[in-house]
Structures are given as structure tokens and as C-alpha cells.
Write a protein that holds these residues in place. Structure first.
Motif, PDB file in Angstrom:
ATOM      1  N   GLY A   1       0.846  -1.184   0.000  1.00  0.00           N
ATOM      2  CA  GLY A   1       0.000   0.000   0.000  1.00  0.00           C
ATOM      3  C   GLY A   1       0.882   1.233   0.000  1.00  0.00           C
ATOM      4  N   ARG A   2       0.298   2.371  -0.312  1.00  0.00           N
ATOM      5  CA  ARG A   2       1.060   3.620  -0.276  1.00  0.00           C
ATOM      6  C   ARG A   2       0.254   4.682   0.450  1.00  0.00           C
ATOM      7  N   GLY A   3       0.981   5.607   1.077  1.00  0.00           N
ATOM      8  CA  GLY A   3       0.330   6.714   1.756  1.00  0.00           C
ATOM      9  C   GLY A   3      -0.637   6.233   2.821  1.00  0.00           C
ATOM     10  N   LEU A   4      -1.836   6.789   2.795  1.00  0.00           N
ATOM     11  CA  LEU A   4      -2.887   6.440   3.763  1.00  0.00           C
ATOM     12  C   LEU A   4      -3.175   4.947   3.829  1.00  0.00           C
TER      13      LEU A   4
ATOM     14  N   ALA B   1       4.591   0.288  -0.951  1.00  0.00           N
ATOM     15  CA  ALA B   1       4.895  -0.249  -2.272  1.00  0.00           C
ATOM     16  C   ALA B   1       6.188   0.329  -2.845  1.00  0.00           C
ATOM     17  N   GLY B   2       6.494   1.572  -2.507  1.00  0.00           N
ATOM     18  CA  GLY B   2       7.712   2.187  -3.007  1.00  0.00           C
ATOM     19  C   GLY B   2       8.985   1.583  -2.446  1.00  0.00           C
TER      20      GLY B   2
ATOM     21  N   GLY C   1      14.559  -3.983  -1.216  1.00  0.00           N
ATOM     22  CA  GLY C   1      14.781  -5.250  -0.516  1.00  0.00           C
ATOM     23  C   GLY C   1      13.713  -6.300  -0.702  1.00  0.00           C
ATOM     24  N   PRO C   2      12.433  -5.997  -0.390  1.00  0.00           N
ATOM     25  CA  PRO C   2      11.394  -7.038  -0.430  1.00  0.00           C
ATOM     26  C   PRO C   2      11.191  -7.675  -1.806  1.00  0.00           C
ATOM     27  N   LEU C   3      11.577  -6.988  -2.874  1.00  0.00           N
ATOM     28  CA  LEU C   3      11.392  -7.542  -4.215  1.00  0.00           C
ATOM     29  C   LEU C   3      12.135  -8.869  -4.369  1.00  0.00           C
ATOM     30  N   ALA C   4      13.153  -9.075  -3.564  1.00  0.00           N
ATOM     31  CA  ALA C   4      13.901 -10.332  -3.616  1.00  0.00           C
ATOM     32  C   ALA C   4      13.029 -11.533  -3.265  1.00  0.00           C
TER      33      ALA C   4
ATOM     34  N   LYS D   1       0.749   1.526  -9.639  1.00  0.00           N
ATOM     35  CA  LYS D   1       0.782   0.737 -10.869  1.00  0.00           C
ATOM     36  C   LYS D   1       2.211   0.404 -11.278  1.00  0.00           C
ATOM     37  N   SER D   2       3.109   1.349 -11.100  1.00  0.00           N
ATOM     38  CA  SER D   2       4.514   1.087 -11.414  1.00  0.00           C
ATOM     39  C   SER D   2       5.078  -0.001 -10.510  1.00  0.00           C
ATOM     40  N   ASN D   3       4.711   0.049  -9.240  1.00  0.00           N
ATOM     41  CA  ASN D   3       5.167  -0.987  -8.308  1.00  0.00           C
ATOM     42  C   ASN D   3       4.613  -2.355  -8.685  1.00  0.00           C
ATOM     43  N   MET D   4       3.384  -2.381  -9.172  1.00  0.00           N
ATOM     44  CA  MET D   4       2.795  -3.636  -9.619  1.00  0.00           C
ATOM     45  C   MET D   4       3.554  -4.203 -10.823  1.00  0.00           C
TER      46      MET D   4
END
Length: 609
Positions: free
Chosen positions: A472-475, A500-501, A506-509, A531-534
Motif C-alpha cells: 500500500g502507499r500513503g494512507l 509499495a515504493g 529489498g522485499p522484491l527479492a 501501478k509502477s510498483n505492480m
């Protein structure tokens, strides 16, 4: 811990004790027991497992008596064994049930062993039984014996005590853990929760810190922490027995998820009537809130995530700095205190020990003002606060919090808007818009509840997984945290949440085709970033499960599954997006066959460290 019930009456109290313990099952426990005065003996029945097993044993023994105490235990000191189950008895003369933790139990155990006492359990509670026994032999008065014994205890406790040769009295004491007295006609009760005695009485007295009590069938004597006679107010509980029954639902968690439109609507009632008025938070609100120069939020677990959401609201709407701290950590660090910052504690039960102790610590550091957001009237934390906002979620039985969380969010939003109005940051037009959005919130929540069949289909796919990520991002980052917590709590699937940012830090691993990734993707200013993170997840073969608003432009594809919640509801979107992650966790747990309402190792009211 975890649950206490006691009774003295002119009738057989065994059914009262058993029913009371059943009402307390929601708090989480691993063993149960009762002790009843039967003629010239204190008779105990204890069992590892559910109350029903203990009840069967009591029925088989034809147990009956007019004075008794009962307990559901959640193991802290010593394993889950019958010897460690409460009640604990000393020399066949004194029986004790206890919630809490005695921090100096090892020292007292060694002292009592040296005096000839033999221990049959690994618990800290047995220390209390032997201490009361020792002083009872000296004093010949059960209340005085309990008073003397508790003076030697360091830690937290709520205790019920009976003596073999005192068939006409039941003694209790409280320090740091909730305990109340129930008032009947020719009978009286003790309990850690009003739900345990609702079938017998609604008239209750909430004991205060350090209080002791002596109950007979027709009278109650209370002493304060100084040993002086104490007068405590009598309250009539508005908790209904219907709220403690499942009705047409399979589990309390399911029932409570579906009660959220009403719980939110009920919580909004005062706001609907007064707008964002300082009076919402108590008669001193108009004096205190205009002085506030910042906010410090203290909470644990799900309530902590509500606080994290509130930080965004308070800083953006009220223009005030806001810190959010885990209460159990805050109370043990050298913290900076600004006396003009309002301390806000959040607790469903109002008895969370870490949060209560954190509030005390904040006071010691110099914070002048405290506000409690709580679901239980007259509980300890509101009583220790200057201001209070009672959510109206009703009784929450499932260990995993649902409607308490969303009503806390409503209360925190009202605080942010009120502070903003007092500071001139919220215009009359803003106030009208916020009120309108709040009043439409129950309908939006109901819309999400109608998506349960679609979310259940996702949950069936989660059941075979061992790990999951929530983004999630922000709120909405706190909502991702809450979603991961819910999944962990009741399905036992390991889940983590990240902004998400942070994926590429790290977590992308972790991402591959075996790990589902849940995305909270409302149609807000950060949607394109999400959407970019997705895309980052999809490029690594990750499978995406997206909760998107109806007006977001998402399309399903291989590896991307989308469920559309209502149209974006603006700044209150976190409340709406909390619902689908609750439903996902519930159905994933069902698919895995776990005990949804009583997840292993967890208790509803955490009244020990």
C-alpha cells in the motif's frame, strides 16, 4: 490471564461459573477450571482444552455449591498442563484464580519454599495462594490476608479468593488487570468481563487500581489501595446477550465483519448530532483541545495501525505534528515529551496493559492532556484520561479485531477534523464535505461486504500458500499492515506488508510465482505510482491480487486479479479498504481449517506484558 468469574449465592453456582467461562472463551485460553466449596472440602475440576471438557467433568462429578470461582488460563508461566491450570489451592484451605503476571514470583517462591510450602505447579499464581494462606493463618480474616499478600506482590493482578472455613464470603483484588463486581439479589459476583455475568445481573461496579473487595450474598465491602473504605459507582451494563450470540453466522469474526455498517453508523451518531465539536471528546474538550500543539498516539497491534492511519489525517487536515508509537516500546525508552502534545491512547478493551502503562509513563514525562479512544465504557484507560471518545462497535468477541478497528478509524478522523476546525484549517465547506463523506461510509462498507463471494474465491487460492506480501502507499500502507496481520493471526500464513515504493529496496527479492502479492490500490494521487510498483512484481513472475476502486482503470490479465470496491471515497478510503482484507483473511483461515475466533497462542484482551 485470561478470564475470571466468581459467585456467592443461595443457589448452585456451578452453572453460573460454567456459563461465565463460556462467555469468556473469546478472550483466548488453553485450559479451564473451577473450584467450589462443597461442604467441608474445596473441590476443583480442571481440564486442558475447552470449557466444554471441564463442564463434562463437573457434571460427571455432580459438582454443586453456593460459593465458587472459575478461570480460563492462557499460559504464561509453565506449560499447558492440568497442574498449571487455575484455580490453585494452598493446603486445602485457600483457593485462588488470577489474571496477570507476578514479576517477583521467583523471589517469593524461594521464600515460601524455605518456609515449608510445597509447590505443585510452575505458575506465578500458586505464590499468591500460599501467601494468602500464610497470612490467613496469622490474621484469621480473609480480606486482611489478601491485603497483606498483595502488598508483597510486584506486577499486575486481578484475583478471586475463597477459604474453606469462610463459606459466606468471596474476596477479590485488582491491580493493573480488569476486574468488576456484579450485584444481584441475594447473590453477588466477580468477573474480568461483564459478559461473564450478564445472565445473572447487569448492575456492576468497576474496581479501581489497588481496590480490594469482600462479597457476601447480601453485601459488598470495598477498600481502596490505602486500605480505606471506598465508594464506587454502580453502572448498568448496556451490553446485550444477543451481541454475545452467533445468530445466523458461522463465526463471531464473520458476524463482526458484517456488523460494521451498523457499528460505524452508531459511532457516527454523536458526530451527526454535533459536527466536529470539541464536546465530542468530553466536557473538558472545549478547554483542552484548543491548546493542543501536537499529538502523540500510543497503541498496540491493530489499534497501532489505526494510529498510523490517523497520523496522515492529523498532519494533513489539522496541520499538527503527530507521532505514533507502539505502547510496549514507548514505555521502556527515554522519550521526549512536549507538555502541549495531546496523548491519544487507542484500545478496544480499555484494559490493554502496555497501553495503560505507556499512558502513565507519558504523564510522568510531563504530558498534560490525554484522550482515550475505547470501545468499553468505564474501563481503566478512559478513567485515567482527561478526554474520551467511546466507539460504539458493541461487543467484539473474535480475537482478530474488525469492527473495533474501523470504528477507531472513524473516531480518529473525527479528532483530526475537530483539531483542524479549531485551528482554522477546516473551513465550514470542508466540515460539511467531511460530514457528508462520513455519513455515506456505512453504505460504502456494505457495498464491499457484498463482494464476499469474489473475495472468498481468492481466499481459496491463498489457503495453499505459506507466504504473502501486502502493498500500500500513503494512507493505505497501514491498511496493508492490517491485512497482513489479519492473515497471520487467523490463517497462520506468514505475511508481511510494505510501502509499495520500498519494494526495490529489498522485499522484491522475495517475489516469485509462489508468493501472492495483495495490493491496496485506491483511485488517489498515488495510483500511478502503485501501478509502477505492480509492474515490478509482474516482471518477476509475482501473482497480483488487487483491491481497486470502481473508478480505477485496471484490467485483469494473466497473473493480475482485480476486485473493485466502491468508487473512491476520498480521505476516508482506508476505512472502506480495511473490509476486503478482513474478509480475505477470514475465508483463507476457513479454507485452512483453523480456529477463526480463537487463533492459537493469542488472547483478546492483553492484560499482561
Amino acid at each position: 490471564m485470561c478470564g475470571i468469574v466468581g459467585a456467592i449465592a443461595k443457589r448452585n453456582v456451578v452453572p453460573v461459573l460454567v456459563e461465565g467461562l463460556k462467555r469468556l472463551e473469546y478472550r483466548g485460553y488453553d485450559s479451564a477450571g473451577i473450584a467450589v466449596l462443597t461442604g467441608d472440602t474445596i473441590t476443583r475440576v480442571r481440564r486442558v482444552g475447552r470449557v466444554a471438557e471441564m463442564e463434562q467433568a463437573a457434571v460427571a462429578a455432580d459438582l454443586s455449591g453456593q460459593l465458587g470461582i472459575g478461570h480460563t488460563r492462557w499460559a504464561t508461566h509453565g506449560g499447558v498442563t492440568e497442574d498449571n491450570a487455575h484455580p490453585h489451592v494452598s493446603h486445602g484451605l485457600i483457593a485462588v484464580v488470577h489474571n496477570g503476571i507476578i514479576e517477583n514470583h521467583e523471589e517469593k517462591r524461594a521464600e515460601l519454599k524455605a518456609a515449608g510450602y510445597v509447590f505443585t505447579s510452575q505458575t506465578d499464581t500458586e505464590v499468591i495462594a500460599h501467601l494468602v494462606h500464610r497470612y490467613y493463618l496469622q490474621e484469621g480474616d480473609l480480606l486482611k490476608a489478601v491485603q497483606q499478600a498483595t502488598r508483597e506482590l510486584t506486577g499486575a493482578y486481578a484475583i478471586g479468593v475463597l477459604a474453606l472455613d469462610r463459606p459466606n464470603e468471596l474476596v477479590c483484588a485488582r491491580m493493573g488487570c480488569p476486574l468488576l463486581v456484579g450485584l444481584g439479589e441475594g447473590e453477588n459476583f466477580i468477573a474480568s468481563d461483564v459478559s461473564a455475568i450478564l445472565s445473572a445481573t447487569r448492575r456492576v461496579i468497576f474496581l479501581e487500581e489497588g481496590d480490594l473487595g469482600r462479597l457476601t450474598r447480601d453485601s459488598i465491602v470495598l477498600l481502596d489501595k490505602h486500605g480505606q473504605p471506598a465508594e464506587r459507582a454502580v453502572h448498568v451494563s448496556d451490553v446485550s446477550l444477543a451481541s454475545l450470540e452467533l445468530g445466523p453466522y458461522s463465526h463471531f469474526m464473520q458476524k463482526e465483519i458484517h456488523e460494521q455498517p451498523k457499528a460505524i453508523s452508531d459511532t457516527l451518531e454523536a458526530i451527526r448530532d454535533t459536527g466536529f465539536s470539541a464536546r465530542l471528546f468530553g466536557p473538558d474538550g472545549e478547554h483542552i483541545l484548543p491548546q493542543v500543539q501536537g499529538v502523540k498516539i500510543l497503541a498496540c497491534g491493530t489499534s497501532y495501525y489505526a494510529g498510523l492511519t490517523a497520523k496522515y489525517w492529523i498532519e494533513s487536515i489539522a496541520g499538527l505534528p503527530c507521532d505514533v508509537e507502539i505502547a510496549s516500546e514507548y514505555r521502556y525508552r527515554a522519550a521526549f515529551a512536549n507538555p502541549e502534545h495531546l496523548v491519544v491512547t487507542i484500545s478496544q478493551s480499555g484494559e490493554t496493559l502496555d497501553t495503560m502503562e505507556a499512558l502513565k509513563y507519558a504523564r510522568e514525562l510531563g504530558h498534560r492532556f490525554a484522550l482515550s479512544i475505547c470501545n468499553v465504557r468505564e474501563s481503566a484507560i478512559p478513567r485515567a484520561s482527561d478526554l474520551v471518545f467511546y466507539t460504539r462497535a458493541g461487543a467484539e468477541i473474535g480475537v482478530a479485531s474488525t469492527k473495533a478497528f474501523t470504528t477507531q478509524l472513524v473516531a480518529l478522523f473525527a479528532l483530526a477534523a475537530t483539531l483542524g476546525r479549531l485551528r482554522g484549517k477546516v473551513s465550514p465547506a470542508d466540515e460539511a464535505r467531511y460530514l457528508d463523506e462520513l455519513l455515506h461510509l456505512p453504505g460504502s462498507v456494505q457495498h464491499v461486504l457484498n463482494l464476499e463471494p469474489q473475495i472468498k474465491a481468492w481466499a481459496d487460492r491463498f489457503a495453499a500458500k505459506s507466504n504473502a506480501l501486502f502493498l500500500g502507499r500513503g494512507l493505505h500502507y497501514p491498511i496493508a499492515l492490517e491485512g497482513a496481520l489479519k492473515l497471520k493471526e487467523i490463517s497462520y500464513i506468514h505475511a508481511e506488508a510494505y510501502p509499495a515504493g520500498e519494494l526495490k529496496h529489498g522485499p522484491l527479492a522475495l517475489v516469485d510465482n509462489t508468493i501472492p502479492v495483495v495490493v491496496i490500490a485506491p483511485n488517489d494521487a498515488l495510483l500511478e505510482k502503485v501501478k509502477s510498483n505492480m509492474q515490478e512484481v509482474s516482471a518477476r513472475g509475482g501473482e497480483l491480487f488487487v483491491f481497486a476502486d470502481a473508478d480505477s482503470h485496471f484490467s485483469e490479465s494473466d497473473g493480475v486479479h482485480v476486485i473493485r470496491t466502491p468508487r473512491h471515497v476520498g480521505v476516508l478510503s482506508p476505512v472502506v479498504h480495511a473490509i476486503p482484507v478482513q474478509i480475505l483473511a477470514y475465508h483463507a483461515a476457513l479454507a485452512r481449517g483453523t480456529d477463526v475466533d480463537k487463533p492459537r497462542n493469542l488472547a483478546k484482551a492483553v492484560t499482561v506484558e
